[in-house]
Design a protein around this motif. Sequence first.
Motif, PDB file in Angstrom:
ATOM      1  N   GLY A 103     -56.203-106.910  51.545  1.00 46.71           N
ATOM      2  CA  GLY A 103     -55.157-107.026  50.478  1.00 46.71           C
ATOM      3  C   GLY A 103     -55.143-107.493  49.376  1.00 46.71           C
ATOM      4  O   GLY A 103     -53.828-106.949  48.654  1.00 46.71           O
ATOM      5  N   ILE A 104     -55.961-108.384  49.406  1.00 41.84           N
ATOM      6  CA  ILE A 104     -55.723-109.589  48.569  1.00 41.84           C
ATOM      7  C   ILE A 104     -56.630-109.497  47.011  1.00 41.84           C
ATOM      8  O   ILE A 104     -57.395-108.891  46.823  1.00 41.84           O
ATOM      9  CB  ILE A 104     -56.732-110.760  48.921  1.00 41.84           C
ATOM     10  CG1 ILE A 104     -56.247-111.284  50.379  1.00 41.84           C
ATOM     11  CG2 ILE A 104     -56.409-112.224  48.030  1.00 41.84           C
ATOM     12  CD1 ILE A 104     -54.513-111.756  50.266  1.00 41.84           C
ATOM     13  N   ASP A 105     -55.139-109.228  46.116  1.00 40.38           N
ATOM     14  CA  ASP A 105     -55.563-109.151  43.998  1.00 40.38           C
ATOM     15  C   ASP A 105     -57.229-110.368  44.130  1.00 40.38           C
ATOM     16  O   ASP A 105     -56.431-110.777  43.140  1.00 40.38           O
ATOM     17  CB  ASP A 105     -54.647-108.881  43.451  1.00 40.38           C
ATOM     18  CG  ASP A 105     -54.770-107.850  42.512  1.00 40.38           C
ATOM     19  OD1 ASP A 105     -55.962-108.564  42.048  1.00 40.38           O
ATOM     20  OD2 ASP A 105     -53.962-107.570  42.369  1.00 40.38           O
TER      21      ASP A 105
ATOM     22  N   ILE B 225     -56.678-121.779  36.815  1.00 43.32           N
ATOM     23  CA  ILE B 225     -56.492-120.246  37.425  1.00 43.32           C
ATOM     24  C   ILE B 225     -56.130-120.598  38.526  1.00 43.32           C
ATOM     25  O   ILE B 225     -56.239-121.302  39.329  1.00 43.32           O
ATOM     26  CB  ILE B 225     -57.623-119.805  37.128  1.00 43.32           C
ATOM     27  CG1 ILE B 225     -57.855-119.632  35.940  1.00 43.32           C
ATOM     28  CG2 ILE B 225     -58.241-118.556  38.047  1.00 43.32           C
ATOM     29  CD1 ILE B 225     -57.195-118.935  34.893  1.00 43.32           C
ATOM     30  N   LEU B 226     -54.414-119.688  39.080  1.00 41.31           N
ATOM     31  CA  LEU B 226     -54.071-119.675  40.701  1.00 41.31           C
ATOM     32  C   LEU B 226     -55.094-119.601  41.583  1.00 41.31           C
ATOM     33  O   LEU B 226     -55.654-120.433  42.432  1.00 41.31           O
ATOM     34  CB  LEU B 226     -53.320-118.363  40.289  1.00 41.31           C
ATOM     35  CG  LEU B 226     -51.760-118.695  42.269  1.00 41.31           C
ATOM     36  CD1 LEU B 226     -50.702-119.542  41.385  1.00 41.31           C
ATOM     37  CD2 LEU B 226     -51.283-116.922  42.200  1.00 41.31           C
ATOM     38  N   GLY B 227     -56.013-118.617  41.551  1.00 34.12           N
ATOM     39  CA  GLY B 227     -56.966-119.031  42.776  1.00 34.12           C
ATOM     40  C   GLY B 227     -57.961-119.434  43.016  1.00 34.12           C
ATOM     41  O   GLY B 227     -58.451-119.701  43.758  1.00 34.12           O
TER      42      GLY B 227
ATOM     43  N   GLN C 173     -46.482-120.024  47.321  1.00 28.95           N
ATOM     44  CA  GLN C 173     -45.761-118.792  48.506  1.00 28.95           C
ATOM     45  C   GLN C 173     -45.464-117.376  48.156  1.00 28.95           C
ATOM     46  O   GLN C 173     -46.040-116.592  49.087  1.00 28.95           O
ATOM     47  CB  GLN C 173     -44.594-119.490  49.760  1.00 28.95           C
ATOM     48  CG  GLN C 173     -44.489-118.723  51.073  1.00 28.95           C
ATOM     49  CD  GLN C 173     -45.909-119.112  51.681  1.00 28.95           C
ATOM     50  OE1 GLN C 173     -46.163-119.837  51.429  1.00 28.95           O
ATOM     51  NE2 GLN C 173     -45.863-118.026  52.910  1.00 28.95           N
ATOM     52  N   MET C 174     -44.804-117.296  47.159  1.00 23.93           N
ATOM     53  CA  MET C 174     -44.529-116.211  46.947  1.00 23.93           C
ATOM     54  C   MET C 174     -45.694-115.494  46.309  1.00 23.93           C
ATOM     55  O   MET C 174     -46.481-113.887  46.338  1.00 23.93           O
ATOM     56  CB  MET C 174     -43.719-115.940  45.345  1.00 23.93           C
ATOM     57  CG  MET C 174     -43.185-114.317  44.416  1.00 23.93           C
ATOM     58  SD  MET C 174     -42.195-115.046  43.022  1.00 23.93           S
ATOM     59  CE  MET C 174     -41.229-115.149  44.358  1.00 23.93           C
ATOM     60  N   ALA C 175     -46.926-116.571  45.421  1.00 19.43           N
ATOM     61  CA  ALA C 175     -48.432-115.183  44.951  1.00 19.43           C
ATOM     62  C   ALA C 175     -49.072-115.036  46.920  1.00 19.43           C
ATOM     63  O   ALA C 175     -49.814-114.476  46.555  1.00 19.43           O
ATOM     64  CB  ALA C 175     -49.023-116.498  45.061  1.00 19.43           C
ATOM     65  N   VAL C 176     -49.089-115.989  48.039  1.00 18.66           N
ATOM     66  CA  VAL C 176     -49.105-115.927  49.387  1.00 18.66           C
ATOM     67  C   VAL C 176     -48.787-113.892  49.694  1.00 18.66           C
ATOM     68  O   VAL C 176     -49.644-113.542  49.840  1.00 18.66           O
ATOM     69  CB  VAL C 176     -48.912-116.277  50.056  1.00 18.66           C
ATOM     70  CG1 VAL C 176     -49.650-115.999  51.685  1.00 18.66           C
ATOM     71  CG2 VAL C 176     -49.978-117.580  50.164  1.00 18.66           C
TER      72      VAL C 176
ATOM     73  N   ASP D 107     -47.345-112.009  47.986  1.00 20.39           N
ATOM     74  CA  ASP D 107     -47.909-110.764  46.748  1.00 20.39           C
ATOM     75  C   ASP D 107     -49.593-110.444  46.897  1.00 20.39           C
ATOM     76  O   ASP D 107     -49.433-109.739  46.249  1.00 20.39           O
ATOM     77  CB  ASP D 107     -47.198-111.012  45.280  1.00 20.39           C
ATOM     78  CG  ASP D 107     -45.715-110.808  45.007  1.00 20.39           C
ATOM     79  OD1 ASP D 107     -45.679-110.613  45.222  1.00 20.39           O
ATOM     80  OD2 ASP D 107     -45.593-111.804  43.818  1.00 20.39           O
ATOM     81  N   ASP D 108     -49.895-110.877  47.774  1.00 23.30           N
ATOM     82  CA  ASP D 108     -51.263-110.640  48.010  1.00 23.30           C
ATOM     83  C   ASP D 108     -52.116-111.342  47.377  1.00 23.30           C
ATOM     84  O   ASP D 108     -53.653-110.745  46.998  1.00 23.30           O
ATOM     85  CB  ASP D 108     -51.336-109.656  48.757  1.00 23.30           C
ATOM     86  CG  ASP D 108     -51.181-109.337  50.054  1.00 23.30           C
ATOM     87  OD1 ASP D 108     -51.275-109.877  50.586  1.00 23.30           O
ATOM     88  OD2 ASP D 108     -50.310-108.131  50.273  1.00 23.30           O
ATOM     89  N   ILE D 109     -52.102-112.600  46.374  1.00 27.33           N
ATOM     90  CA  ILE D 109     -52.242-112.662  45.225  1.00 27.33           C
ATOM     91  C   ILE D 109     -53.808-113.379  45.262  1.00 27.33           C
ATOM     92  O   ILE D 109     -54.699-114.065  44.878  1.00 27.33           O
ATOM     93  CB  ILE D 109     -51.654-113.215  43.760  1.00 27.33           C
ATOM     94  CG1 ILE D 109     -50.377-112.499  43.798  1.00 27.33           C
ATOM     95  CG2 ILE D 109     -52.777-113.639  42.978  1.00 27.33           C
ATOM     96  CD1 ILE D 109     -50.156-112.846  42.684  1.00 27.33           C
TER      97      ILE D 109
END
Length: 412
Positions: free
Chosen positions: A62-64, A111-113, A150-153, A155-157
């Motif tokens: 479910g990771i975006d 970029i976050l990812g 951690q919020m990005a984690v 949120d499955d980002i």
Amino acid sequence: MAVSRKDDKGRALRKGESFRPSDGRYVFSYTDAYHIRHFIYSSDLAKLREKEDILKRDQLDGIDSYLAGRITLNEMFDRYISLKTNLRRTTKTNYIYMYNKFVRPKFGTRILGEIRYTDVRAFYKHLIVDGGMQANTASTIHGVLYPTFQMAVRDDIIRKNPTAGVLREIGDEVGKNKGIRHALTVEQQTAFMKFIKGHPVYDHWWTVFTVLLGTGLRCGEFIGLRWQDIDMEKRMINVNHALVRVSVKPGDRARRLGVSLPKTEAGIRTIPMMEQVLEAFKEEYERQSDIGFNKTVIEGMSGFIFQNSYGKVMCEQNINSAISRITEEYNHVENVRAAKEKREPVYLPHFSCHHLRHTFCTRLCENEQNLKVIQSIMGHANIKTTMDIYAEATDSKKQESIDKLSDIWKDF
């Protein structure tokens, strides 16, 4: 552009893969959950399939991946801070200021990812080692970045938080004592206060520094003290708020003073007054009975005790500027006196208002063994903070203990 189901080496390609003879690159195309088509490129088939495997694993979990490859760290922080409603006003203002100053201009545009553990490690090391940043400042920045990732984690980002464990590793590498606010020694503290008392220019600062050195109040708590917070009969100080710099609009630089709860829940506390502190408050009250009391009103609060030369509430800059002027003149005078008396001078180091809190805590640790008592008086949310200062303070007592043991040893 023409593509082939086989590469130039005759190898069969999987579904979604193709080879472009024109530039020799492999392409994998896929459709995300939003039915948007995306492409992954590589000049090496094995590396392309590594990317495919990561993508498939992310999709199963479910990771975006699409969002992770588009959203910047700045955008993720803005989302985090806008949703963080349980932060103290002073804490939120400080977080935004620190992020905007140190992270947003460069590192935050990434970029976050694409941000990895080693990237964060290099960023922290650059701030501390190359930039000379204090350890507590780096800790504040980490306290902003960790929950953002951690919020990005959650949120499955992204799959993992790249900041996890970085600050601890950097701290071990650059040394635990880097950036420690060292307390004034007893000799320095005594010299500072004796120089002020009765001085033709600085005597009016005596009550200010007596209270700061005798209570360990944070600067915002000190300048926010009101007469109704002082119980002279019971000799108690009620710490229930602080004055902090706040922004007129979100994201703007903090300019005006506002009222905030103390830094943590533990900051709401009562502090017993030493005799010297009680006398300082009495002296200040008598002085203001002659010259007039502070009439400043901030967000409905009034009755503030300490005031600047304009009759308004003080700010941290007022106190730090006074410390700088006093220490500079003291060191000059002490240098001349020491030369005349043919002795080594006792110089005062460069220090700030917060060093006075650290100094009080150190004196308290040198004379009190109950860590919970120290923690309560200081308003430390974490006992580790108390223990670290206690360990540093008691280090200086080791030689004294050995000397006492040495005297006893003579009788054996």
